[in-house]
Design a protein around this motif. Structure first.
Motif, PDB file in Angstrom:
ATOM      1  N   ASN A 111      48.474  30.876  34.110  1.00 30.21           N
ATOM      2  CA  ASN A 111      49.240  29.688  33.711  1.00 30.21           C
ATOM      3  C   ASN A 111      50.688  29.967  33.394  1.00 30.21           C
ATOM      4  O   ASN A 111      51.539  29.090  33.501  1.00 30.21           O
ATOM      5  N   THR A 139      45.701  27.710  39.563  1.00 31.81           N
ATOM      6  CA  THR A 139      46.020  28.491  38.369  1.00 31.81           C
ATOM      7  C   THR A 139      44.725  28.888  37.675  1.00 31.81           C
ATOM      8  O   THR A 139      43.718  28.180  37.759  1.00 31.81           O
ATOM      9  N   GLU A 141      42.865  30.107  34.115  1.00 32.44           N
ATOM     10  CA  GLU A 141      43.001  30.059  32.652  1.00 32.44           C
ATOM     11  C   GLU A 141      43.069  31.469  32.068  1.00 32.44           C
ATOM     12  O   GLU A 141      42.510  32.408  32.629  1.00 32.44           O
ATOM     13  N   ASP A 142      43.715  31.577  30.915  1.00 31.38           N
ATOM     14  CA  ASP A 142      43.681  32.836  30.159  1.00 31.38           C
ATOM     15  C   ASP A 142      42.236  33.215  29.876  1.00 31.38           C
ATOM     16  O   ASP A 142      41.392  32.339  29.679  1.00 31.38           O
ATOM     17  N   ARG A 149      43.431  36.383  23.217  1.00 31.77           N
ATOM     18  CA  ARG A 149      43.817  36.346  24.622  1.00 31.77           C
ATOM     19  C   ARG A 149      43.935  37.783  25.145  1.00 31.77           C
ATOM     20  O   ARG A 149      44.597  38.613  24.541  1.00 31.77           O
TER      21      ARG A 149
END
Length: 294
Positions: A111, A139, A141-142, A149
């Motif tokens: 992202n 994209t 996601e983390d 994270r």
């Protein structure tokens, strides 16, 4: 030559350490192989990852490439010098690199991926270039692990602390030193423990100094081992950090060959010994500890 150039699925990222967050991006690209696209990674040389004040890169280029192709299904790596790319604006990057160089039909990234001169472009711009030049954008996601994270900077911190097990979890496979064996001070031989020495690259993040339980991979076989990382306080080694590995149950010449050593558990911090005898006794204890862990 009249042959049609193959379309590709391009994963964009620094991929430093090839951690779980990056692996999610790489997986999105490699899954496009089923649609007939060639999985590619666009990245930068490891040296570019060592931004000021962030600590060093986790893996050197060869190590990173081995993981991208060996574990992540990537078939082509495009890693131009940062200086060749940083002056391009977003449109030029999309047209010359993604379309011209890589023939992208699919592009994926995290992202927060930025590109174009001065990092002026993000995902919205990438999507609009995709519409203009004919590639799809996805994209990813983390990835969170225990609510945190997953990031290269977190992993560098864990490595520096000797928290190797947590680092391994976030990396997605054990932290591995993949480097050619260099001639050491030959001390190991004199005390009955032949060792394999590997020098870290300049600018590389070195794990906490001390002794680790490790596994060494030689010709498709895995050997239990222990690895001592540090500046070798007992023997002067000229100032470059070094990984010195004692391989249990292996004898043979490894000089000049690349060796894969995976660190699994931190055993103890670095110590200085007053005699070789004391060092020998401690190595026996460390090896015993490593074998118990393994």
């Amino acid at each position: 030559d009249g042959m049609e150039k193959k379309y590709s699925a391009v994963a964009l990222g620094l991929f430093d350490g090839v951690h779980l967050g990056y692996r999610a991006v790489l997986k999105a690209a490699s899954e496009q192989k089923q649609q007939g696209l060639m999985p590619c990674a666009f990245t930068f040389p490891s040296q570019s990852a060592a931004k000021k004040g962030t600590g060093g890169f986790i893996y050197c280029d060869d190590e990173k490439a081995a993981i991208l192709t060996g574990e992540c299904g990537i078939e082509r790596i495009y890693s131009p010098p940062f200086a060749d790319i940083c002056g391009m604006d977003g449109a030029e990057f999309a047209e010359r690199i993604l379309c011209g160089e890589l023939n992208a039909a699919f592009v994926c990234c995290g992202n927060d991926f930025r590109f174009g001169k001065g990092a002026s472009c993000g995902i919205a711009e990438l999507r609009s270039f995709g519409e203009r030049y004919g590639f799809r954008v996805e994209t990813v996601e983390d990835v969170l692990c225990g609510g945190e994270r997953v990031s290269s900077s977190l992993i560098r911190r864990l490595l520096a602390d000797g928290s190797i097990e947590r680092a391994n979890t976030l990396l997605g496979s054990p932290y591995t030193i993949m480097k050619t064996v260099s001639r050491g001070a030959q001390l190991g031989r004199t005390i009955g423990f032949p060792t394999a020495n590997q020098l870290f690259d300049e600018g590389q993040q070195v794990p906490a100094y001390g002794v680790y339980a490790s596994v060494t991979h030689i010709d498709g076989k895995s050997f239990p081992s222990m690895t001592d990382i540090g500046m070798k306080p007992t023997v002067n080694y000229g100032g470059a950090p070094l990984a010195e590995t004692y391989i249990h149950g292996f004898s043979g010449d490894l000089y000049g060959s690349p060796l894969r050593v995976s660190l699994l558990r931190f055993i103890r911090p670095e110590m200085k010994f007053s005699s070789l005898e004391e060092l020998r006794e401690q190595i026996n204890r460390d090896m015993e500890a490593a074998l118990n862990i393994l």
